[in-house]
Enzyme design. Sequence first.
Site, PDB file in Angstrom:
ATOM      1  N   ASP A   1       0.856  -1.185   0.000  1.00  0.00           N
ATOM      2  CA  ASP A   1       0.000   0.000   0.000  1.00  0.00           C
ATOM      3  C   ASP A   1       0.890   1.231   0.000  1.00  0.00           C
ATOM      4  O   ASP A   1       1.993   1.214   0.555  1.00  0.00           O
ATOM      5  CB  ASP A   1      -0.908   0.024   1.234  1.00  0.00           C
ATOM      6  CG  ASP A   1      -2.031  -0.996   1.163  1.00  0.00           C
ATOM      7  OD1 ASP A   1      -2.425  -1.374   0.043  1.00  0.00           O
ATOM      8  OD2 ASP A   1      -2.526  -1.401   2.224  1.00  0.00           O
TER       9      ASP A   1
ATOM     10  N   ASP B   1      -6.731  -1.228  -4.973  1.00  0.00           N
ATOM     11  CA  ASP B   1      -7.853  -0.897  -4.087  1.00  0.00           C
ATOM     12  C   ASP B   1      -8.762   0.148  -4.722  1.00  0.00           C
ATOM     13  O   ASP B   1      -9.983   0.105  -4.564  1.00  0.00           O
ATOM     14  CB  ASP B   1      -7.337  -0.374  -2.742  1.00  0.00           C
ATOM     15  CG  ASP B   1      -6.560  -1.404  -1.946  1.00  0.00           C
ATOM     16  OD1 ASP B   1      -6.754  -2.610  -2.170  1.00  0.00           O
ATOM     17  OD2 ASP B   1      -5.745  -0.987  -1.098  1.00  0.00           O
TER      18      ASP B   1
END
Length: 153
Positions: free
Chosen positions: A114, A130
């Site tokens: 991330d 995402d």
Amino acid sequence: MRKISFPIIALLLVAIDQISKWATVKNIKLGEIKSFLPNIVSLTYLQNNGAAFSSFQNQGWFFIVVTVIFLSVAGYYFVKNINGNIWFLIGLTLVISGGVGNFIDRLRLGYVIDMIHLDFINFAIFNVADSYLTVGVAILMLVLWREDDGISN
């Protein structure tokens, strides 16, 4: 044409996700914060062992099984509706691309990379895959919400 273009688009989206993760690992130290667009977006390299918003930490096999089921169902609906609503297909393409992008990380690394942090709001750090999942699910909800399938091709 439609049958060929969506898989190519999905592959390009997965490639963009994987390149963004590779660039993050190469240019940002784990936990480091780099300003990208001041006061809007910064980049922070994190290794997420969980699901959305770091929930269900360290449940690797669970995520692999759920992802395989999820991608199989999404793929089935995509093939079943290949000549259907264009927005439904776009939503499924985004959802499949996001699922595959994060699945590659889980299989290859055991965690998901991330990096995107919204500085103007208290929100979890996320990645490009995402974003695909979020937008894809929103599109699917809108399409399915319209019982008359009113969004035209």
